[in-house]
Design a protein around this motif. Structure first.
Motif, PDB file in Angstrom:
ATOM      1  N   VAL A  30      39.043 -10.207 -14.152  1.00  0.00           N
ATOM      2  CA  VAL A  30      40.187 -10.815 -13.477  1.00  0.00           C
ATOM      3  C   VAL A  30      40.403 -10.148 -12.117  1.00  0.00           C
ATOM      4  O   VAL A  30      40.608 -10.822 -11.108  1.00  0.00           O
TER       5      VAL A  30
ATOM      6  N   ARG B  46      38.007 -11.365  -9.597  1.00  0.00           N
ATOM      7  CA  ARG B  46      38.331 -12.737  -9.168  1.00  0.00           C
ATOM      8  C   ARG B  46      39.516 -12.733  -8.194  1.00  0.00           C
ATOM      9  O   ARG B  46      39.570 -13.507  -7.250  1.00  0.00           O
ATOM     10  N   LEU B  47      40.488 -11.888  -8.486  1.00  0.00           N
ATOM     11  CA  LEU B  47      41.651 -11.820  -7.601  1.00  0.00           C
ATOM     12  C   LEU B  47      41.240 -11.286  -6.227  1.00  0.00           C
ATOM     13  O   LEU B  47      41.677 -11.799  -5.195  1.00  0.00           O
TER      14      LEU B  47
ATOM     15  N   GLU C 227      39.450 -13.981  -4.310  1.00  0.00           N
ATOM     16  CA  GLU C 227      40.382 -14.934  -3.687  1.00  0.00           C
ATOM     17  C   GLU C 227      41.041 -14.337  -2.450  1.00  0.00           C
ATOM     18  O   GLU C 227      41.197 -15.003  -1.432  1.00  0.00           O
TER      19      GLU C 227
ATOM     20  N   LEU D 242      45.619 -18.559 -15.022  1.00  0.00           N
ATOM     21  CA  LEU D 242      44.236 -18.973 -15.266  1.00  0.00           C
ATOM     22  C   LEU D 242      44.162 -20.492 -15.262  1.00  0.00           C
ATOM     23  O   LEU D 242      44.925 -21.158 -15.968  1.00  0.00           O
TER      24      LEU D 242
ATOM     25  N   VAL E 251      43.494 -17.348 -10.789  1.00  0.00           N
ATOM     26  CA  VAL E 251      42.061 -17.262 -11.063  1.00  0.00           C
ATOM     27  C   VAL E 251      41.624 -18.632 -11.555  1.00  0.00           C
ATOM     28  O   VAL E 251      42.011 -19.063 -12.639  1.00  0.00           O
ATOM     29  N   SER E 252      40.852 -19.328 -10.746  1.00  0.00           N
ATOM     30  CA  SER E 252      40.471 -20.684 -11.141  1.00  0.00           C
ATOM     31  C   SER E 252      39.048 -20.714 -11.683  1.00  0.00           C
ATOM     32  O   SER E 252      38.293 -19.757 -11.541  1.00  0.00           O
TER      33      SER E 252
ATOM     34  N   VAL F  53      38.307 -20.855 -14.835  1.00  0.00           N
ATOM     35  CA  VAL F  53      38.252 -20.021 -16.033  1.00  0.00           C
ATOM     36  C   VAL F  53      38.922 -20.748 -17.196  1.00  0.00           C
ATOM     37  O   VAL F  53      40.055 -21.206 -17.079  1.00  0.00           O
TER      38      VAL F  53
END
Lengths: 292, 624
Positions: free
Chosen positions: A201, A204-205, A208, B33, B137-138, B140
Motif C-alpha cells: 500500500v 502504491r501511495l 500516486e 482501495l 490505491v486503485s 486493487v
C-alpha cells in the motif's frame, strides 16, 4: 538529501505508431511529416528509474543529446519518472555523431549532474537506430559495471549494492533469467519487457504521489531544464560529432520481402459442408487442441 | 513487517470517496482501495445527485463534504429545474408536473455522469487524504478479510497483505465484504431493481431548445404505462450538458416473474413516440464504399470519410455550445463564430457531394450500462456494521425509492459522513469495538432522515404528489384507490391515514402501492382517456445488444470472475434472458457463461459465485 542518484539517457525518435509515421516513395522515413516523440525504449528506462524514485526516493536526472526540439523528449520522460533535473546536450558540433561520439557527450554530461552518480539507465536500443550500442559504450566510458537486458532490479541502499534479474535469450534455447548482484555504481540497460510492480500500500501511495508531482513538474519542465553546448560541457572536439565517430552510415537498404511460405485457401463460410471441412482440417493439424 | 493503517475504505464510488474526504477533513489517515484502474470507471448511476434540507433532523450533503468548490468546479451536468411524469399508452401521453415533488426539501438536484464526477471527487478526496498520510490505491481488488486480534487483515489480488483497525465497506450493491464476512445475505430479487441506461449524444443547445430549458437548467422526465411492458418500474430521461441519460428501472422480482430482456425494456422506452422525439438528432450515415475500386482507393476513402466525420461531429458540437464557440474564437482558430458554422457547412457539403454521406434523422448512443439498485425500503441493513466494519450506501442496501422519488447517491454520501464520524471518534479513543464504533454508527444512521424515509410514508411529500395529480379523474384511480384518495385529500384525514398506515407497517402497504395496477394499468388508462396524441417523425435505429457491447471498453481477464454453481437451476435459466449483455446461453440443458461481455451489474450474483474482477480488469465505463 537523496541517498540514491539516478540518471537516464533518452532519445527523441520518430513516432512509428500507426497513423503517425510517414514514408517517402523510396521507402525511407519522411522526417518532416513524422512527429517525434520519446522513444519507446527510453520510456521503459524512464519507468525503471521511476521505480527507484518510488522505492528509494531517488533523485533523477534525464539526459539527452539532440537538436533543441529534443527537449520534448525530456519533458515526456519527466512525466514518466518525475525527474528532478533535465539535461539537453545540443550543439552543431555534435551533428553526425555515431554511438561512440554520442556516448562521449553523454558521459561528460552525466558527470555534470548533481551528486555522486549511482545508477544510469538506458533503453534497450533506439527504434530508429537499432544498434543498442550507445548504452554499453556510455557505461564503458563512465567505467560503470554494465548490466544489460535487465527485467527487474532492487537496490540495497544501505550496503550500496544492486540486485538485478537479466533476461538471457539464446537462439534455440529457452530464455534464462540470471540474477546478479553488483556494487554501485552500475549502468543498467533495461529490457523492453520490464514492468515495475509495486506490491505494498505504501508503495502504491508513493507511486500516486510522485506521479502527480511528475504531472505538475512536466507542465513546468523548463524550470528543470539545463541546456549545454559543447563548450559548456567542455568536451574534446576530436571525440564528438563527425570527427569523433569511427563509423558512418554508408547505405540503407530495404529488406526484401520474404516469399510467402504458407498457403491460404478461401472458404465460403455460408455453406455447412465447407465449414465442416475447415473443422476437419483444423482437427487434423491441431489434434487434441481443438475445443469442441 | 506488515503495513498497518487506521482505516481502509473498500470501494471508490461516491460514498467511499465521501468517507475518505470527510475522514481527511477530520485530520485522520485513511486509505481507499478501488478495483478499477481509475476511480469512476466502474461506476454508473441514473443519475441525479441531490442535496437535501429536511424539516426534521439533518442530512450531510455533498457540498458539506467537498465545500463550496463543489458547486463552482465539479463536473455537474445540469441543475434539474423541470420534473415531469408521463403516463404512456401507444401514441398517447398524459403528463403530470412533479417539479414541486422534486424540489421538496431539496437544496438542489443535478444530473451527473459518474465517471467524470467520481474522478473529481477522487482528486479532491485523494489530495486531502495525502496530507494525512493516506490516499487512494486503485487497481486493487480485496479478496479476503480476516481478524488478527482486533485488527483486520486485508488480502488483495494485487498487494501484500496489510492491517487496518477500521474498515468502511463501500463496495456497492454486490458488496463482497458483506458476503465474505456474512454481515448480510445476498440481496434477493424482491429487494432489488435492475436498471439499464443508455447515454445518448446530443449537442448542448439542441438539448436546450428541445426541452425548453436555459443554459443553466435541466429537465427530468419519468415514464410509466405501456413502456414498462407490464413490469413494475418505469423509464427515465435526464438531460446532461451535452448528452441524455435514458434508462429503464424495474423491480427485479417483477422481471423474474415474466423474464424480459433488459435491453428490450430500454428499447420499448426509446421507441415511445415522445422519447423518440426527445432523443432525435441529425446523424451522418456513411455510404458503402464501392468494393470494385482498387484496395488502396477503398482505404483512402475510408480514412478520408472517417476524418471528415470526426471533424464534422466536433465542429457541430462546438457550434452548438456557447463555451466551445468562445474557446475556438479566443484560441485564434476562427476569427468569428460564424466561421465555425461556415466550416461546418463546408465539411458537411464535402461529405455529401464527394462521398455521398447522408444526413438522416436518428439518434446516437454513446454507452450502454446496467446496475442493480437496492430498494432501501425492502433491504436496508438493520445493523449496518459487523465487528469493526461499517457499511455505507448501496453496500448497506440504502436508497430512497418511492414512486417518483429516486435517491441513492446522496444517501450514500450521508452514510459515509456518519461512518467517518464514527471512525474518527474510535481513533481518538483507540476503541474499534462494535459496542463503541459500530453502535455509534448504527445510532447515527437511525437518526438519518433517509432512514426514516425508507421506513415511513412522509405525509407532506404525499400531499405534493396528490396535488400534482389533482386533475386526474378519481374513477381512473379505481374504486380501490378512490377511497384512499378521498381520505388523503383532506389535511387532517391525511395525517390520520398516514399515521395509521405507518402503524400498520410500511412493508405491509408496499404491495398495494407498488403493483402492476399503479405502474401499468392506471397510467395506461390515464393516457388513453386523458392523454394527448404524440407522433414520432421517424423510427429510431436501435442497436442490438451485440453492438452495444461492442461499443463498451473492457480490460479483458481470461479467468472468469463469476462461477456458475448450478447450470440447471431455474434461476440460472432466467439469466439467459435477464443478463443485460447476454453473457448466458443455453447449451443442451445447461446454462453456460461467457464472462467477457460482463458489465458487473450482479444480476446473476444470487446463485453464482460472484466476485468483482481483479484489479483493473473488466468493464471500463466512459460516462457512467
Amino acid at each position: 538529501m537523496a541517498n540514491l542518484n539516478v540518471a537516464i539517457i533518452v532519445k527523441l525518435e520518430p513516432d512509428f505508431s500507426e497513423g503517425n509515421v510517414s514514408y517517402n516513395a523510396d521507402g525511407t522515413l519522411n522526417r518532416a511529416e513524422t512527429k517525434s516523440i520519446l522513444g519507446p525504449h527510453s520510456a521503459v528506462a524512464s519507468n525503471a528509474a521511476f521505480y527507484a524514485k518510488v522505492r528509494y526516493g531517488a533523485r533523477i536526472a534525464v539526459t539527452t543529446m539532440g537538436p533543441p526540439i529534443a527537449d520534448s523528449a525530456l519533458q515526456q520522460a519527466q512525466l514518466l519518472c518525475d525527474a528532478d533535473e533535465l539535461h539537453l546536450y545540443s550543439d552543431r558540433m555534435f551533428a553526425g555523431a555515431d554511438t561512440l561520439a554520442t556516448a562521449e557527450v553523454l558521459r561528460t554530461g552525466i558527470s555534470k549532474v548533481e551528486g555522486k552518480m549511482d545508477i544510469v539507465f538506458s533503453g534497450h536500443r533506439a527504434s530508429d537506430g537499432e544498434t543498442g550500442q550507445t548504452g554499453p559504450q556510455t557505461a564503458w566510458k563512465l567505467g560503470f559495471t554494465f548490466l544489460g537486458n535487465v527485467i527487474d532490479y532492487d537496490v540495497d541502499v544501505q550496503n550500496r549494492t544492486v540486485r538485478a534479474k537479466r533476461m538471457i535469450s539464446l537462439q534455440g534455447f529457452y530464455d534464462v533469467v540470471e540474477e546478479v548482484e553488483a556494487p554501485l555504481p552500475v549502468f543498467i540497460a533495461i529490457d523492453p519487457s520490464y514492468k515495475a510492480s509495486f506490491n505494498t500500500v505504501s508503495q502504491r501511495l508513493a507511486f500516486e504521489k510522485y506521479r502527480k508531482e511528475a504531472k505538475a513538474r512536466a507542465q513546468d519542465y523548463k524550470q528543470y531544464l539545463k541546456v549545454f553546448n559543447a563548450q559548456q560541457l567542455g568536451v574534446d572536439p576530436k571525440l564528438v560529432g563527425l570527427p569523433g565517430s569511427p563509423t558512418i552510415v554508408y547505405k540503407v537498404e530495404r529488406i526484401p520481402k520474404a516469399k510467402a511460405s504458407r498457403k491460404a485457401e478461401v472458404v465460403d463460410g455460408a455453406s455447412r459442408e465447407q465449414l465442416a471441412k475447415v473443422a476437419a482440417k483444423m482437427y487434423e493439424v491441431l489434434g487434441g487442441m481443438v475445443i469442441k | 513487517m506488515m503495513e498497518n493503517y487506521d482505516v481502509a475504505i473498500i470501494g471508490g464510488g461516491s460514498a467511499g470517496l465521501a468517507a475518505l474526504k470527510h475522514l481527511s477533513n477530520l485530520g485522520k489517515q485513511a486509505i481507499l482501495l478501488e478495483a478499477g484502474k481509475q476511480v469512476g470507471t466502474k461506476n454508473i448511476s441514473g443519475g441525479i445527485l441531490y442535496s437535501k434540507k429536511p424539516k426534521n433532523g439533518r442530512t450531510y450533503n455533498v457540498e458539506d463534504v467537498y465545500g463550496p468548490e463543489f458547486l463552482n468546479d465539479a463536473p455537474l451536468e445540469r441543475r434539474i429545474t423541470q420534473y415531469m411524469l408521463h403516463s404512456t399508452s401507444r401514441n398517447k401521453v398524459f403528463t403530470m408536473n412533479l417539479t414541486a415533488a422534486h424540489e421538496y426539501q431539496a437544496n438542489f438536484g443535478y444530473s451527473v455522469l459518474l465517471n467524470r464526477l467520481n474522478a473529481w471527487f477522487a482528486r479532491h478526496a485523494g489530495e486531502s487524504a495525502e496530507r494525512q498520510g493516506g490516499g487512494i490505491v486503485s487497481g486493487v481488488h480485496v479478496r479476503s478479510l480476516s481478524w488478527q486480534g482486533e485488527k483486520t487483515l486485508i488480502e488483495t489480488d494485487e498487494l501484500d497483505p496489510f492491517e487496518a483497525k477500521a474498515v468502511i465497506a463501500a463496495d456497492g450493491v454486490n458488496s463482497e465484504v458483506a458476503e465474505m464476512t456474512g454481515a448480510r445475505a445476498k440481496f434477493t430479487p424482491e429487494q432489488l431493481y435492475q436498471g439499464v441506461k443508455v447515454v445518448v449524444k446530443m449537442p448542448e443547445e439542441i438539448i436546450e431548445q428541445r426541452f425548453g430549458i436555459g443554459q443553466d437548467e435541466g429537465a427530468a422526465h419519468l415514464f410509466a404505462g405501456d413502456i414498462t411492458l407490464n413490469h413494475i418500474g418505469g423509464g427515465f430521461l435526464y438531460t446532461n450538458r451535452d448528452t441524455l441519460s435514458v434508462g429503464a428501472v424495474y423491480h427485479y422480482d417483477s422481471l423474474m416473474g415474466r423474464p424480459a430482456e433488459p435491453y428490450a425494456l430500454v428499447n420499448a422506452l426509446l421507441k415511445n413516440p415522445m422519447v423518440a422525439e426527445f432523443v432525435k438528432d441529425e446523424v451522418a450515415v456513411k455510404e458503402e464504399i464501392d468494393k470494385n475500386l482498387p484496395k488502396e482507393e477503398q482505404l483512402r476513402i475510408r480514412f478520408a470519410v472517417s476524418k471528415l466525420l470526426k471533424t464534422r461531429n466536433e465542429l457541430r458540437d462546438a457550434w452548438h455550445s456557447p463555451a466551445a464557440r468562445k474557446r475556438l474564437v479566443e484560441g485564434g482558430k476562427y476569427k468569428a463564430e460564424e466561421e465555425i458554422k461556415a466550416r461546418l457547412d463546408s465539411v458537411q457539403n464535402e461529405l455529401a457531394s464527394k462521398y455521398r454521406t447522408k444526413f438522416v434523422t436518428d439518434y446516437v448512443e454513446l454507452e450502454y450500462g446496467a446496475k442493480l439498485v437496492p430498494d432501501g425500503k425492502r433491504c436496508v441493513m438493520k445493523k449496518p456494521y459487523f465487528k469493526n466494519i461499517l457499511f455505507v450506501g448501496d453496500a448497506a442496501g440504502r436508497g430512497v425509492f418511492i414512486g417518483p422519488r429516486i435517491e441513492g447517491l446522496n444517501v450514500g454520501i450521508d452514510d459515509a459522513v456518519r461512518a467517518a464520524n464514527a471512525v474518527a471518534r474510535a481513533i481518538d479513543r483507540n476503541n474499534f469495538a462494535p459496542q463503541y464504533m459500530g453502535e455509534y454508527y448504527g445510532q447515527s444512521i437511525e437518526e438519518s432522515p433517509y432512514t426514516r424515509d425508507m421506513k415511513e410514508i412522509d405525509k407532506d411529500y404525499l400531499k405534493i404528489f396528490l396535488d400534482a395529480s389533482r386533475d386526474v379523474p378519481k374513477d381512473i384511480i379505481g374504486q380501490r384507490y378512490g377511497m384512499v384518495f378521498r381520505l388523503m385529500s383532506s389535511g387532517t384525514l391525511r395525517g390520520l391515514a398516514v399515521g395509521f398506515a405507518n402503524i400498520l407497517g410500511y412493508d405491509k402497504l408496499l404491495p398495494l402501492i407498488e403493483s402492476e395496477d399503479t405502474y401499468v394499468q392506471v397510467p395506461v388508462e390515464l393516457a388513453e382517456k386523458m392523454g394527448r396524441p404524440v407522433q414520432a417523425t421517424y423510427e429510431p435505429t436501435l442497436p442490438t445488444v451485440a453492438q452495444r457491447v461492442a461499443g463498451l471498453k473492457y480490460d479483458d481477464d481470461r479467468a472468469s470472475h463469476i462461477k456458475v454453481l448450478n447450470s440447471k437451476s431455474e434461476f440460472m435459466k432466467r439469466m439467459v434472458t435477464l443478463c443485460p449483455t447476454n453473457c448466458y446461453s443455453m447449451e443442451g440443458g445447461d446454462v453456460t457463461l461467457q464472462h467477457e461481455a460482463c458489465i458487473e451489474c450482479g444480476t446473476c450474483a444470487k446463485e453464482t459465485e460472484w466476485r468483482h474482477p481483479r484489479g483493473e480488469k473488466g468493464v471500463v465505463y466512459q460516462y457512467g
